[in-house]
Design a protein around this motif. Structure first.
Motif: not given
Length: 370
Positions: A70-76, A79-85, A93-101, A120-124
């Protein structure tokens, strides 16, 4: 006498036939078969060229990223459908989950800074504007992405992703413009504002929407830049502020309200934010981007890897993919913005396409001073 000779001849003929029948027939002689020369065969089997050392190294990064999972993205921006896409395409493609905050750029910078201080770093990765990621770089919180393969592709860039980051800590992925955006049902062609100064008039009172500059929105950068370059004066800024502008704490609210006709004008509106809503709607909407005599602000949206993030390999794979032709097609299309690659179309909706009279790109110093 003749009769006797005739009998002897007949008997002699029959004896010859019998002897011939009992004698084996010799096989016909065979000529030697000609030797057909053959092409000499190579003793080596043709194989694909051996992978280069950098390819081997990158494959190891991908393998390590798959183990991280997995990878955690802090993102401006995602959002919404952009993040889902983005997350669906990348995971497929990679089988890696993307968590978007998601959140405002300034708030995300503060959150990552706190995580760093607390250990306690969460962001990647961090996705915002170049200035905000640059703040993290200055604080020693980002990591270099200089070894990702996509940066070695020659001649494909509209804007070099690493323009203001020699060590490749901040990588530009899309370009956003900030014109005034009107609702064409509420603003007729003769009433389209030609300058920011016109928006101080009474007829615009209560009809303008904006993303709250207290959220460290682009508006908080735009007016200091306009003032610094003497494109407007302080009086214009003050009178605009007194013209009952509607401030919204969430970036897509002013865009949505202008589309819906609740306000007539999106002041210095983001073509990225508006474009993503138009793309999601899938139909033509009554909006139009307006250039003004002061010029149009343009900023670069960017991404950077976070130092000591829990999934460093997955972070590098995600950043690399977002800058590939495939990743740009997914990201820029979903957001409705201008990509940084020449081999990817401009996905800006037709309603937002215009030719700026003057393009204003803030310098690093102007962004820091804003």
């Amino acid at each position: 006498m003749r009769k006797g000779w005739l009998i002897i001849l007949i008997l002699t003929g029959l004896l010859g036939l019998l002897l011939a029948a009992c004698t084996p027939t010799p096989e016909p002689s065979r000529a030697s078969s000609p030797v057909i020369p053959t092409q000499p065969q190579s003793s080596q089997i043709q194989t694909a060229p051996a992978p280069k050392p950098e390819e081997i190294a990158w494959n190891k990064v991908i393998q390590a990223a798959n183990k991280e999972g997995k990878v955690t993205a802090y993102s401006f921006n995602m959002t919404g459908d952009v993040g889902l896409a983005v997350s669906r395409s990348f995971e497929q493609i990679y089988g890696i989950k993307v968590d978007i905050i998601t959140g405002g750029g300034a708030a995300l910078v503060q959150r990552i800074t706190t995580e760093k201080r607390m250990g306690t770093m969460v962001a990647d990765v961090m996705d915002a504007n170049t200035f905000q990621i640059g703040q993290l770089e200055d604080a020693g919180i980002t990591a270099s992405s200089e070894d990702i393969p996509v940066l070695k592709e020659p001649g494909v860039w509209i804007v070099e992703p690493w323009a203001n980051s020699p060590k490749r800590h901040v990588l530009i992925h899309t370009i956003t413009f900030y014109p005034n955006i009107i609702n064409t049902d509420l603003v007729k062609p003769l009433d389209e504002p030609k300058s920011l100064k016109e928006l101080t008039q009474a007829k615009w009172k209560g009809r303008m929407a904006v993303f709250d500059p207290r959220q460290n929105s682009t508006l908080s950068t735009a007016f200091p830049v306009f003032l610094n370059r003497k494109l407007i004066d302080q009086d214009t800024v003050q009178r605009l502020g007194m013209n009952d502008i509607k401030y919204y704490p969430v970036s897509d609210e002013p865009a949505r309200n202008v589309i819906q006709g609740q306000q007539a004008l999106y002041l210095l509106g983001s073509t990225g934010t508006m474009g993503s809503l138009i793309t999601k709607a899938g139909v033509s909407v009554p909006v139009k981007a307006i250039d003004t005599e002061e010029g149009t602000l343009a900023t670069n949206r960017a991404i950077g890897a976070i130092k000591d993030g829990p999934h460093p390999n997955a972070a590098r794979v995600l950043i690399n993919w977002l800058l590939t032709q495939e990743g740009q097609n997914v990201f820029a299309k979903a957001q409705g913005v201008v990509p940084v690659r020449k081999d990817v179309p401009d996905f800006t909706p037709k309603e937002l396409r215009f030719t700026p009279s003057r393009l204003i790109i803030p310098t690093a110093e102007e962004e820091k001073d804003s």
